[in-house]
Every structure is written in structure tokens, then in C-alpha cells.
Write a protein that holds these residues in place. Sequence first.
Motif, short mmCIF file in Angstrom:
data_model
loop_
_atom_site.label_atom_id
_atom_site.label_comp_id
_atom_site.label_asym_id
_atom_site.label_seq_id
_atom_site.Cartn_x
_atom_site.Cartn_y
_atom_site.Cartn_z
N LEU A 172 0.85 -1.18 0.00
CA LEU A 172 0.00 0.00 0.00
C LEU A 172 0.89 1.24 0.00
O LEU A 172 1.72 1.41 0.89
CB LEU A 172 -0.90 0.03 1.24
CG LEU A 172 -2.15 -0.86 1.25
CD1 LEU A 172 -2.87 -0.71 2.57
CD2 LEU A 172 -3.07 -0.50 0.12
N HIS A 173 0.73 2.08 -1.02
CA HIS A 173 1.46 3.34 -1.08
C HIS A 173 0.50 4.44 -0.64
O HIS A 173 -0.25 4.98 -1.45
CB HIS A 173 1.99 3.58 -2.49
CG HIS A 173 2.90 2.49 -2.98
ND1 HIS A 173 4.20 2.35 -2.53
CD2 HIS A 173 2.68 1.46 -3.85
CE1 HIS A 173 4.76 1.29 -3.11
NE2 HIS A 173 3.86 0.74 -3.91
N LEU A 174 0.52 4.74 0.65
CA LEU A 174 -0.47 5.65 1.22
C LEU A 174 -0.08 7.10 1.00
O LEU A 174 0.99 7.55 1.45
CB LEU A 174 -0.64 5.37 2.72
CG LEU A 174 -1.08 3.96 3.11
CD1 LEU A 174 -1.19 3.82 4.62
CD2 LEU A 174 -2.41 3.62 2.46
N GLU A 175 -0.94 7.81 0.30
CA GLU A 175 -0.77 9.24 0.08
C GLU A 175 -2.16 9.89 0.10
O GLU A 175 -3.13 9.27 -0.35
CB GLU A 175 -0.11 9.52 -1.28
CG GLU A 175 1.32 9.02 -1.42
CD GLU A 175 2.32 9.87 -0.63
OE1 GLU A 175 1.95 10.99 -0.25
OE2 GLU A 175 3.45 9.40 -0.41
N PRO A 176 -2.28 11.12 0.59
CA PRO A 176 -3.58 11.80 0.52
C PRO A 176 -3.95 12.07 -0.94
O PRO A 176 -3.10 12.47 -1.73
CB PRO A 176 -3.35 13.12 1.28
CG PRO A 176 -2.09 12.91 2.06
CD PRO A 176 -1.26 11.95 1.27
N GLY A 190 -4.72 6.90 1.14
CA GLY A 190 -4.70 5.54 0.62
C GLY A 190 -3.87 5.44 -0.63
O GLY A 190 -3.16 6.37 -1.03
N ASP A 191 -3.98 4.28 -1.27
CA ASP A 191 -3.26 4.01 -2.52
C ASP A 191 -4.21 4.35 -3.67
O ASP A 191 -5.12 3.59 -3.99
CB ASP A 191 -2.84 2.54 -2.57
CG ASP A 191 -1.88 2.25 -3.70
OD1 ASP A 191 -2.14 2.74 -4.82
OD2 ASP A 191 -0.89 1.53 -3.49
N GLU A 192 -4.00 5.52 -4.27
CA GLU A 192 -4.94 6.01 -5.29
C GLU A 192 -5.05 5.04 -6.46
O GLU A 192 -6.14 4.83 -7.01
CB GLU A 192 -4.49 7.39 -5.79
CG GLU A 192 -5.46 8.01 -6.79
CD GLU A 192 -5.04 9.40 -7.22
OE1 GLU A 192 -5.83 10.05 -7.93
OE2 GLU A 192 -3.91 9.83 -6.86
N LEU A 193 -3.93 4.43 -6.86
CA LEU A 193 -3.94 3.51 -7.99
C LEU A 193 -4.82 2.30 -7.70
O LEU A 193 -5.59 1.85 -8.56
CB LEU A 193 -2.51 3.08 -8.30
CG LEU A 193 -2.29 2.37 -9.65
CD1 LEU A 193 -2.67 3.28 -10.80
CD2 LEU A 193 -0.84 1.91 -9.77
N GLN A 194 -4.73 1.78 -6.47
CA GLN A 194 -5.54 0.62 -6.11
C GLN A 194 -7.01 0.97 -6.03
O GLN A 194 -7.88 0.19 -6.46
CB GLN A 194 -5.05 0.04 -4.78
CG GLN A 194 -3.71 -0.64 -4.87
CD GLN A 194 -3.33 -1.39 -3.60
OE1 GLN A 194 -4.19 -1.64 -2.75
NE2 GLN A 194 -2.06 -1.72 -3.45
N ILE A 195 -7.34 2.15 -5.47
CA ILE A 195 -8.75 2.55 -5.39
C ILE A 195 -9.31 2.76 -6.78
O ILE A 195 -10.46 2.39 -7.08
CB ILE A 195 -8.90 3.84 -4.54
CG1 ILE A 195 -8.42 3.59 -3.10
CG2 ILE A 195 -10.34 4.31 -4.54
CD1 ILE A 195 -9.13 2.47 -2.38
N SER A 196 -8.51 3.34 -7.67
CA SER A 196 -8.93 3.50 -9.06
C SER A 196 -9.17 2.14 -9.71
O SER A 196 -10.11 1.96 -10.50
CB SER A 196 -7.87 4.27 -9.85
OG SER A 196 -8.23 4.40 -11.20
#
Length: 499
Positions: A347-351, A386-392
Motif C-alpha cells: 500500500l502506497h499511502l498518500e492523501p 490511501g493508494d490512489e492507484l488501487q482505489i482506481s
Amino acid sequence: MHNNIELYIQALNSANCGIIITDNLQPDNPIVYCNKAFENISGYSYDEIIGHNCRFLQSQDRSQPERQYIKEAISEGKDCRVEIRNYKKNGDLFWNELFISPVKNDDGIITHFIGVQNDITDRKRAEHELREEKSSVERKIQERTKELIESESFLSSIIQTVRESLLVLDANYKVLSVNNHFLSSFKVTKEDTVGKNLFELGNHQWDIDTLRELLMKILPTNNPVIDYEVEHNFPYIGKKVMLVNAYRIEFEGQYKDRILIAIEDITEKKEIDRRKDDFLSIASHELKTPLTTIKGLVQLLQRMKPDGASEKYNETLDKVSVYVDRLNILISDLLDTSKIQSGNIELHLEPFDIDKTIRDTVDNLSVSAPSHTIELSGTTNATILGDELQISQVINNLISNAIKYSPDSNKVDVYINRVGNFVKVSVTDYGMGISSQDKAKIFERFYRAKHIQKKFPGLGIGLYISHEIIANHKGTLWVESEVGEGSTFSFTLPIMKNQ
């Protein structure tokens, strides 16, 4: 004012009755608040409740006339009182005495509904027993006595023949009885087991702090132990992985308050799963390398088209590129599945701005699927950590599925909004819908409903990956659907604090 709100919330959490608040200005009246008592009554946590409509408590028991009374009361903006059958998270039935009241603003518009709930299961049970006793006390006693005698003999036969290790403990965790399967599986005798404390058996293999804590809660709280794994080097049989389930059982008279423990040896199953996961991981990695090379060669061919190349030549090359892309996506999904199973998914967590992420994903899909109209509505103005790429990827999966499984419809609705401290995202299609049997397993790895296996290609891993991604982000993903009436997949994500 802020202190007053905290005081009110503390008062609500101190109440014995369950209290919920729903937002009537949002579609489907989602729950935006619940107190601690409601969590205790339903068995669900706050995070699992927020965003749902109250009807999720009725599970599959949807033919109750009380559901229509509630629906009419909400539609007409009236107070309502019903007694309705509900189901806890673990599936247990409980009777709910529900009071619903509308909340209006200064303009007379109903903005919210407040629901007050009481668990009246004991009262219902007492009323039922009273009616039975009034009908014929004498007949009831005779039938009950006969039933107990027959049940004891019948259950004893079942316990001894069942292919699972069973133990019965008393309130002090002393072993009262074991079945033959336990004795043969662990290569012990009754003398080694019966009369001994569970935590002292063998080389203290069951004396695990977390397991002990769970077992100690069974009698006072009635909460079962579900699928607890114990990996241990057991005496006489070596290293094994055992799956433990434990339940409180109640008998009359001297046998009151007992704990039934069922133990299943899943060593071989775990090993098979591990081999399967290893194969998936190795195969996916091995396929990825030549596929990347093929992709590069196809792109090279597209740039080096010979002068005067025929239209068929160009179309064939473009088709090859499309199918290489599809295969690449499939292998990437298999790699994600392998990483999830091994616990190596990162998980690459970024706002990030969730509204923008959803808009961008919808725009990209609208271009690639011109046959469907993807309508986005709502806004949250929220930031997610969160990980924007994963949510996308999750949003992409849900919308792609909505398009794929609604071939006779050309519309998909995406709705985003805030519910309490969460963002809720819903994707609605108007396709074939999902049966109740399939809904229970749809988020499992490689599961595909039987009626779509032949019609639609796929491995059944997209929803599994999406479910795990959302769970890793401390959110929940669920589906509401009826066969022939389409489906709505929804997920929640916690909003960053200080917003």
C-alpha cells in the motif's frame, strides 16, 4: 457548542437501546450514525453499518409485511412502530422492536429519520412459551421428556460418527467428553483427555493467549469462536494446522452451560492452497516477461508498417495489440491475487482527492466503452489517505463489471457521497442481477456464478481483489441485488481526519 455535541453523543452511546440516524436527502436513506448499543444488538461494527440501508438487518427474510409498513411510513414521513425479525452478523435471529420518527428542518422538509431499536427476543420467546404452556402443560412435559431421551441417543450416535474432532467442556474448561475421531486423530486415549483441563492437554498445544481469551468469552457473551487457526507441533502426530470452532451449548438441569469445540485438520488443504498460490505466482511472473517482449514487438511493428500495407494487415495488427493488452491485464490480476494471498501486496499511502480519482476513472471508461452511458453524480470534497492507484482499480473493476453483465442495458450510475466519517461510492447497473446464493460467495477468490460461466469469460478474481483492497483501506465492500433487477456495488472509505 462542541462540548454539547460530545455530551449528546456520550449520552446516546450510554443508552441501552440501539439508535440510528439515516439521511433522507441521500438516495436509499443510508445510515450516517449509530450508537454503541446498536453495534452490540446487531453484532456489526460501526464501520460495517455506516452507508447501509436499515433493511440489511433483514438479510434474506424479505417477505415480512412489516417491511412494507416501514417503507410506507418513510414515504409518507410518519412515525412508525413495528416488531420485525432481524439477523445479527453471525446469522442469529433476533426480534427487533423498532420506532421510527422523521426529523424536519425549518422548511418542513424531512432531512433525517431516527430509529430506536430494542432487542425483544427474550420477550417473544417468553410469550411463545407461555402460549405453549397454556395449551397443554401436561402434554408438553411428556413430549419434551420423550424428545430429550430420543435426542440424547440420536446426538450421541452423530457425535461418534461425525468426521470431525469434537470435545465438550464444562464452565471451567475441563473436558467432559470426546468423540472417537478426536482420539484417533490425536492418537490419545480417553484417560489422557477426559477430566483434564483443555489448556493442559498434550504439550499445552491449546494454551494460546488469544484462543484462551476467546474461549473465556463464550459463556458470558455467547459469542462463538469462528475458524481460529492453530499451527503447532502436536505430540504423536507432528506439525499440523488445526481449525478450531467453539460454541456455547445449553442443556437442561445439570448439563447447563457447556462449550462444544470442533477441531478440523486443514494441514493438507493449506498445503494444496500454498502450492496453488506458488503456481499462480510463478506462472504469472514467467508469463509476464515474454508478454512484455511481445507487446514491445507489436508496438514496433505498428510503427514500422510497410508502405501500402492493406487494411486487413492493419486491422490484424491492432487486434493483436488489443488481445495482448487483455492478456496483460489478466496476468496482472493473477499477480495481485498471488500478492494478496501471500500478504505481500503493498500500500502506497498518500492523501488524494477521491472525487477527482472517480471522475478520471469514469472519463477513461466512457471513452473505452462508448456503448454505455456512465452517469456520475454526487460529491464529497473529501481527501482519502490511501493508494490512489488501487482505489482506481476497484472503481474500474466495478464499472467494468456493471457494463459487462448488463448487455441489454446501456446505462451505469455512479453515485458518491459522505456518510458520517466515510465516503460511500455506489455503482449501479440495470442488468441480470445476482441470486442470494451467489451474493454470499461473490467476493471469494475464483468464484463465478454458474449461469454466467458460459456466457461471459473471466476467472472470478476482480471482485476478490477489490474486496481485499477496500478491506486493507479500512473500508467495506458489499452488494445489493435482485435477479433480473440489476445490482448495486457499494464501498466505504474512511475520510482523513481534520476535514
